[in-house]
Enzyme design. Structure first.
Site, PDB file in Angstrom:
ATOM      1  N   THR A   1      18.293  52.448 133.297  1.00  0.00           N
ATOM      2  CA  THR A   1      17.629  51.723 132.215  1.00  0.00           C
ATOM      3  C   THR A   1      16.134  51.581 132.493  1.00  0.00           C
ATOM      4  OG1 THR A   1      18.285  49.719 133.365  1.00  0.00           O
ATOM      5  CG2 THR A   1      19.625  50.351 131.486  1.00  0.00           C
TER       6      THR A   1
ATOM      7  N   ASP B   1      13.206  50.759 142.096  1.00  0.00           N
ATOM      8  CA  ASP B   1      13.378  50.783 143.548  1.00  0.00           C
ATOM      9  C   ASP B   1      12.134  50.260 144.263  1.00  0.00           C
ATOM     10  OD1 ASP B   1      15.580  52.064 142.611  1.00  0.00           O
ATOM     11  OD2 ASP B   1      15.093  54.022 143.470  1.00  0.00           O
TER      12      ASP B   1
END
Ligand code: GLA
Length: 381
Positions: free
Chosen positions: A34, A169
């Site tokens: 997403t 991340d």
């Protein structure tokens, strides 16, 4: 991790002592694929991290040593100095992205190592980028904030590694906070810490120990599918910048204008953005059963619609379901790596025993198990 071996190697290679920095890998409770669609994610930094000791060397050359691989690399800081070693490209890329933003990065000596498993979906590469980003920012007084450091890591992936990743991340690695997940809006980068210590449950990862070789090209292809569908919608709805802005009705409208494959990828993303919002709502009420249900739905979507699972991950997911585990799904980019499992305390031992022995029998590989501990993000040690 014990950083003594890093310091010993640093001393042996360069003499003296540098400064030690660390930045962690991450988990993601829900909200997969997403981020590059401008949606939401729910990651947290973990107790597995990259560590580097570093010291400016007064030249324009970088001397880097990867302790885990026992490999050295020396490179300059110009646009044509790209190193040959894959791991060194991450360090070089971070330097280049900083220089492109006007920073005065000079040569340095460094040794690094880590305990984030590679290719396991826990973002070892973002941990490496954030570790060096944070270290160089501090050593050369560059003045980048954590938002910019996360973007520098992401741009390194795009421009020097070839993975068109989102921001999740690097953001988790830079902004992690002990005991909290981060509810991140990947478009505005507004974020909120969500304390996470579900009473009566444990969060555990099971690593399939398989990594798909073509994972990065398959990942980039998924992103292109999403962009193609958003572009088709934009013809009728100019406000659709990313799939974040899309509805199922808009998707139905473009059904004949996009490929069947792109259609089903977009369907997953639109559903997943909503699923994350539903899971957050359930979390705020302490309703972990609903959170778990959403995790299973995510797995089915990732496996059948987004097609980023594999037989090994599907097997572990089935095992979790059979054992009555509250929630389970493939975590991260997919194509191998880990499942993340929300398990009731009383089921924990039995589930892990069944899942790991069953998996080993089925695939002839011993899976690894990691209890999730949510920790702080990038920092000086
Ligand atoms: C990888 C990418 C992230 C994100 C996830 C899937 O980890 O680096 O940006 O897209 O896959 O959610």
């Amino acid at each position: 991790m014990n950083t003594t071996t890093i310091s010993e190697k640093f001393k042996e290679l360069y003499g003296g002592q540098g400064t030690m920095y660390t930045s962690p890998g991450r988990i993601n409770l829900i909200g997969e694929h997403t981020d590059y669609n401008g949606g939401f994610v729910l990651p947290g930094a973990i107790d597995k991290a990259m560590y580097c000791e570093i010291k400016p060397n007064g030249t324009n050359e970088v001397h880097a040593y990867a302790l885990d691989l026992k490999e050295a690399s020396t490179f300059g800081l110009g646009e044509n100095d790209i190193p040959r070693e894959q791991w060194a490209k991450y360090i070089y890329g971070v330097c280049r992205e900083m220089i492109k933003r006007g920073a005065d990065v000079k040569g340095f000596d460094c040794v690094f190592a880590g305990d984030v498993p590679l290719g396991a979906g826990m973002s070892s590469s973002a941990a490496l980028e954030s570790c060096f980003g944070f270290a160089l920012n501090d050593q050369f007084n560059l003045g980048f904030d954590r938002f910019e450091l996360a973007k520098i890591g992401q741009a390194t992936e795009h421009n020097y590694v070839g993975v068109m990743c989102g921001i999740m991340d690097q953001f988790a690695s830079c902004f992690g906070k002990e005991g909290s997940l981060i509810r991140l809006d990947c478009r505005s980068l507004e974020y909120e810490y969500v304390p996470f210590s579900p009473e009566g449950y444990r969060l555990v990862l099971i690593n399939t120990m398989v990594a798909h070789e073509l994972a990065s090209s398959a990942y980039n292809k998924r992103r292109l599918s999403c962009e193609a569908v958003a572009a088709a919608m934009r013809k009728r709805h100019p406000e659709v910048e990313l799939l974040r802005d899309a509805t199922m009705d808009m998707l139905h409208e473009v059904a004949n204008e996009v490929s069947a494959e792109d259609y089903i990828r977009a369907e997953f993303v639109i559903e997943e953005i909503q699923r994350l919002l539903d899971a957050c709502e359930a979390l705020s009420k302490g309703d972990y059963e609903t959170v778990g249900k959403k995790m299973y739905e995510t797995h089915i979507g990732l496996s059948r619609k987004y097609e980023v699972s594999c037989p090994e991950l599907d097997y572990l997911n089935d095992m979790a379901r059979q054992c009555g585990v509250t929630g389970s799904r493939v975590m991260g980019g997919g194509f191998g790596g880990c499942t993340i499992n929300l398990v009731k305390n009383e089921l924990y031992d039995e589930f892990l025993e069944k899942a790991t022995t069953g998996y080993e029998k089925e695939f002839g590989i011993k899976p690894k198990v990691y209890d999730v501990v949510i920790k702080d993000g990038a920092r000086k040690l």
